[in-house]
Every structure is written in structure tokens, then in C-alpha cells.
Design an enzyme around this catalytic site. Structure first.
Site, PDB file in Angstrom:
ATOM      1  N   ASP A  81      -0.173   0.505  -5.481  1.00 20.96           N
ATOM      2  CA  ASP A  81      -1.234   1.316  -4.876  1.00 20.96           C
ATOM      3  C   ASP A  81      -2.411   1.371  -5.848  1.00 20.96           C
ATOM      4  O   ASP A  81      -2.224   1.220  -7.061  1.00 20.96           O
ATOM      5  CB  ASP A  81      -0.763   2.738  -4.541  1.00 20.96           C
ATOM      6  CG  ASP A  81      -1.595   3.343  -3.413  1.00 20.96           C
ATOM      7  OD1 ASP A  81      -1.252   3.129  -2.242  1.00 20.96           O
ATOM      8  OD2 ASP A  81      -2.612   4.007  -3.708  1.00 20.96           O
ATOM      9  N   ASP A  99       1.504  -1.437   4.866  1.00 22.92           N
ATOM     10  CA  ASP A  99       1.128  -0.275   5.684  1.00 22.92           C
ATOM     11  C   ASP A  99      -0.353  -0.041   5.366  1.00 22.92           C
ATOM     12  O   ASP A  99      -0.694   0.693   4.444  1.00 22.92           O
ATOM     13  CB  ASP A  99       1.998   0.933   5.326  1.00 22.92           C
ATOM     14  CG  ASP A  99       1.726   2.121   6.240  1.00 22.92           C
ATOM     15  OD1 ASP A  99       0.961   1.959   7.204  1.00 22.92           O
ATOM     16  OD2 ASP A  99       2.267   3.214   5.983  1.00 22.92           O
ATOM     17  N   CYS A 102      -1.055   3.312  11.266  1.00 21.77           N
ATOM     18  CA  CYS A 102      -0.818   4.475  12.131  1.00 21.77           C
ATOM     19  C   CYS A 102      -2.080   4.697  12.978  1.00 21.77           C
ATOM     20  O   CYS A 102      -2.702   5.746  12.933  1.00 21.77           O
ATOM     21  CB  CYS A 102      -0.413   5.713  11.336  1.00 21.77           C
ATOM     22  SG  CYS A 102      -1.374   5.995   9.856  1.00 21.77           S
ATOM     23  N   GLY A 147       4.788   6.766  -1.658  1.00 19.57           N
ATOM     24  CA  GLY A 147       6.058   6.070  -1.807  1.00 19.57           C
ATOM     25  C   GLY A 147       7.178   6.398  -0.848  1.00 19.57           C
ATOM     26  O   GLY A 147       8.319   6.000  -1.084  1.00 19.57           O
ATOM     27  N   GLY A 148       6.891   7.075   0.262  1.00 18.64           N
ATOM     28  CA  GLY A 148       7.962   7.414   1.207  1.00 18.64           C
ATOM     29  C   GLY A 148       8.712   6.188   1.711  1.00 18.64           C
ATOM     30  O   GLY A 148       9.943   6.160   1.743  1.00 18.64           O
ATOM     31  N   LYS A 149       7.961   5.158   2.094  1.00 15.91           N
ATOM     32  CA  LYS A 149       8.598   3.943   2.608  1.00 15.91           C
ATOM     33  C   LYS A 149       9.270   3.166   1.476  1.00 15.91           C
ATOM     34  O   LYS A 149      10.324   2.565   1.670  1.00 15.91           O
ATOM     35  CB  LYS A 149       7.573   3.074   3.341  1.00 15.91           C
ATOM     36  CG  LYS A 149       6.982   3.740   4.573  1.00 15.91           C
ATOM     37  CD  LYS A 149       5.956   2.854   5.256  1.00 15.91           C
ATOM     38  CE  LYS A 149       5.123   3.664   6.236  1.00 15.91           C
ATOM     39  NZ  LYS A 149       4.198   4.598   5.554  1.00 15.91           N
ATOM     40  N   CYS A 159       0.889  -1.182   0.000  1.00 21.58           N
ATOM     41  CA  CYS A 159       0.000   0.000   0.000  1.00 21.58           C
ATOM     42  C   CYS A 159       0.917   1.219   0.000  1.00 21.58           C
ATOM     43  O   CYS A 159       1.061   1.910   1.006  1.00 21.58           O
ATOM     44  CB  CYS A 159      -0.916   0.008   1.222  1.00 21.58           C
ATOM     45  SG  CYS A 159      -1.826  -1.526   1.480  1.00 21.58           S
ATOM     46  N   ALA A 160       1.555   1.472  -1.138  1.00 26.98           N
ATOM     47  CA  ALA A 160       2.708   2.379  -1.176  1.00 26.98           C
ATOM     48  C   ALA A 160       2.348   3.850  -1.005  1.00 26.98           C
ATOM     49  O   ALA A 160       3.173   4.644  -0.577  1.00 26.98           O
ATOM     50  CB  ALA A 160       3.467   2.185  -2.486  1.00 26.98           C
TER      51      ALA A 160
END
Length: 421
Positions: A254, A301, A354, A234-236, A230-231
Site C-alpha cells: 500500500d 482491490d 466496491c 489489510g482485511g483481505k 492495494c492492501a
């Protein structure tokens, strides 16, 4: 900045646009600023900080004013939380407003019900009381009322943390190493980091320290096949690519074309050549199924309530509901089950949110393990020791703003057992 009637009027108009909360507050504000191009940088900063401050303290403000309107909430916020005295506000207030503003300084949150002190709506209080004491709820609520710090992640393909710290310091930006992430930097204040050379050349990305720790839990190796399921923007994915030294193969999945488009300029700056963004329709897309049993590492995520990010997104506590969380739980279980099919024996999967609600976290993982007996739970504290990161939150990674000064993150690490010969 000296307050003017124009500031009050535009901030009131912005708040009026945001408060129905049909859409995320930050996207409504972006639209508002586009519609009002004459506003300067200081005006936009004042409006944004004020609107988000009011959303953080909305329950208290609504209890303190006679009639809750965008204007009355704004005046009350400026008096109570921005320290403006009555003399400064009188020129802008009517006689009736001046009357109740005079008493607002002495209006104490401590005399209010717990939900107002914690600034959390009743539906959420009810959920929290299922697993927390009142004192813990109050601590959590208060920690979520402060704006989050600005965290950066160093792109280790292009720079070291010491080099970036030196570069920021040279330009008068106060910054320090984050306590847990070996490649994190915490910046003081709110400098325009997106205009700094380190950002423009891809040496840093904005990323919460808690989010960075997920990459170290996943710990991809150089030649691995990896999926960020679940990009988002794309930070991760970018971090995982750097941890892999731009080797191996990394897919960023995504179902939002807009989010993946936001990844493109970041990918270009990053210098990565092993990252492949992939638009999928849902967790059962053919692009996903094609990789069944081939992947070494999977990061999930998952879409979640986002309640762990209330310091950044205070509107979420008004936009989520028990019904929306039930829908999310179904989605989380389906995504985790589908992502798990990608792993080869011995492969590792991280399920992360989160959120601080067990029903989005531990319960999803426990239900998955019950129905997938070939998976085992790894201990996050032990994995952190392996990565030389001084952080022990037990079997699960559980981060909170109060204890760790990060967003509220949860992560569980699962491993697919190797076939017995």
C-alpha cells in the site's frame, strides 16, 4: 434515550462540522469526538447515527425544509425518520420551526422526483441511466438508504465458525452464519464487538461478506507467492494468509503508511507468520518491479468511487464527482497493468472494486484484455461452484445490497496463459 436540548445542540454542531464534506464523514466525527471528550457512549452513538442518517436522506430533507441548515435538517430527520412526534419536539423548536415540522410527517417522498426518492445526486443518476431502468435505480437507491449489517470473518487459523457463534451466543450476542461466505458471521444490532474476547484474541475480524468472497475467488494455495496490491488496512490480506494456512509468502502493498500501521495490531492478533506489509510509493515502485513474473496470485482491490459502500459511507455520493471518477479510471487502468506484470504464467489475478459503475469495472477489464492478449477471463460463477459457494452472478462477480445484503462489489478473474512450448 430521552432527547435533551444538549443532544440537539451537540448533534447540530457535529453536523455543521461534517456537512462541508471536505473530508470523510467518519474521520470528521472522530475528530469531533476527540474535541468533545465529555460526551458519553450513548451521546456519541446518537450523534453518529443521526449524522449518517441525515447524509443518507439529505436530498429528501433538503426538499422538505424551508431553509436547509444543520438544525432544520436535524429536526426534520428526527420527525420523519426517527419517529419523534411533534409533542416531543415542540419543547426544542421555535414557533416557526414547529409550524413546518407539523407538516413534515405528511411530506411524501413518492411525490418527489426520482433522484430524491432514490437519494442519489443528479450526476450519479445520469450515469446510472446509461445502464439501468428507472425502477432498478429506485430499488438500488432505496437499498443504499439502510445501514449495513455488521459482518465478521472467522480467522480459521484460530477458531471455527461454530465455535465463534457459540461464544457470541453465550454472551447474548445474536449472530448467524452468512449465506455465501463459509467463514462469515452476521451480527444483529450493534454490539461492541471490538471489546469481545473473540475479537481481542484475533478469532474474528470485521469484514463485509462480499469482501470475504474475493478471497475464495483468488483461492491461494498453501505455498503460493501472493500479492495484495492495494492492501489498505489489510482485511483481505489477513484472510488470504489464513486461507494459505500461514504458509507460502504474502505481500501486502500500500502507498499509505497510516493504513499499513493499522494492519500491525491486526496482524499481531491473527497469528499469521507469512504476511509481509510493504510500503510502496506507487504502482511502479522498485519493490513491485522486483517481483515481476514471480507471483502465483494477485489481488487488486483498486481505489474506486466506493459507491457500493453508500450504506456505510453515505457522504461518498456528495464527495465524488464525474471528474473524480475520470481520475480514478486512469489510476485503475495503471494499477491493473502494473499488477499484471507480477504474475507468472498460469497465475491468477482478481480486479475488484466496491463500485457498481461499469466504467470502473467491466470497461477497465475489457480495455485491459484488449491490450494484454495473453490474459484470459475466467468465469466467476464456475469458480464459486469449485469453492462450493451457492452464488451465480455470471462471468463477473457482481454483488448488490438489494440482492445479496452485501456491499456493492465487482470482481473479474484473469489468468495469464502459460507459454506455448
Amino acid at each position: 434515550m430521552r432527547l435533551t436540548p444538549a443532544h440537539l445542540d451537540t448533534a447540530t454542531a457535529a453536523l455543521r462540522a461534517v456537512l462541508p464534506l471536505k473530508h470523510p464523514a467518519d474521520s470528521i466525527l472522530r475528530y469531533f469526538f476527540r474535541e468533545n471528550p465529555m460526551l458519553g457512549a450513548y451521546d456519541r452513538a446518537f450523534i453518529a447515527e443521526t449524522v449518517f442518517g441525515i447524509l443518507r436522506h439529505r436530498l429528501f430533507l433538503e426538499s422538505a425544509v424551508e431553509i436547509a441548515t444543520p438544525r432544520s435538517l436535524l429536526l426534520a430527520y428526527l420527525a420523519k425518520f426517527q419517529g419523534l412526534n411533534l409533542r416531543e419536539l415542540i419543547p426544542f423548536a421555535s414557533e416557526a420551526e414547529a409550524k413546518w415540522l407539523a407538516g413534515i410527517k405528511g411530506f411524501s417522498p413518492e411525490s418527489q422526483p426520482l433522484s430524491i426518492q432514490a437519494e442519489l445526486p443528479e450526476w450519479l443518476m445520469e450515469k446510472l441511466r446509461g445502464f439501468m431502468e428507472d425502477s432498478e435505480i429506485l430499488d438500488l437507491g432505496r437499498s443504499l438508504q439502510h445501514p449495513a449489517p455488521l459482518d465478521l470473518r472467522v480467522n480459521t487459523l484460530l477458531a471455527t465458525r461454530d465455535e465463534v457463534l457459540a461464544s457470541l451466543g453465550k454472551d447474548g450476542i445474536q449472530a448467524s452464519a452468512t449465506p455465501y461466505s463459509p467463514i462469515g458471521i452476521r451480527v444483529a444490532g450493534k454490539p461492541a464487538i471490538n471489546r469481545h474476547e473473540a475479537f481481542l484474541t484475533g478469532k474474528v475480524e470485521v469484514q463485509d461478506e462480499g469482501s470475504q468472497l474475493l478471497g475464495y475467488l483468488l483461492a491461494p494455495k498453501r505455498r503460493d507467492m501472493v500479492v495484495d496490491f492495494c492492501a489498505g488496512a489489510g482485511g483481505k490480506s489477513l484472510m488470504l494468509g489464513a486461507l494459505m494456512h500461514s504458509q507460502g509468502r504474502l505481500y501486502a502493498f500500500d502507498n499509505s503508511e497510516k493504513r499499513l500501521n493499522n494492519l500491525k495490531p491486526r496482524l499481531k492478533r491473527s497469528g499469521l507468520s507469512n504476511l509481509y506489509p510493504q510500503l510502496i510509493t506507487n504502482e511502479n515502485d522498485i519493490k513491485v518491479k522486483r517481483l515481476t513474473g514471480k507471483i502465483d496470485r494477485v489481488l487488486v482491490d483498486a481505489p474506486c468511487s466506493g459507491l457500493g459502500t453508500l450504506r456505510r459511507n453515505p457522504d461518498l455520493k456528495w464527495r465524488q464527482s464525474p471528474q473524480s471518477i475520470e481520475e480514478l479510471k486512469r489510476k485503475q487502468a495503471a494499477i491493473l497493468s502494473s499488477a499484471a506484470n507480477l504474475l507468472k504464467p498460469g497465475g491468477r489475478l482478481i480486479y475488484a472494486t466496491c463500485s457498481f459503475l461499469p466504467e470502473e469495472n467491466q470497461e477497465i477489464v475489457e480495455n485491459f484484455l484488449t491490450s494484454h492478449p495473453r490474459f484470459m477471463l475466467l468465469n466467476c460463477a464456475e469458480l464459486m461452484v469449485q469453492q462450493k459457494i451457492p452464488l451465480d452472478t455470471g462471468v463477473f462477480l457482481q454483488l448488490s445490497p438489494r440482492l445479496h445484503n452485501t456491499d456493492g462489489f465487482f470482481a473479474a478473474v484473469l489468468e495469464l496463459l502459460k507459454n506455448e512450448s
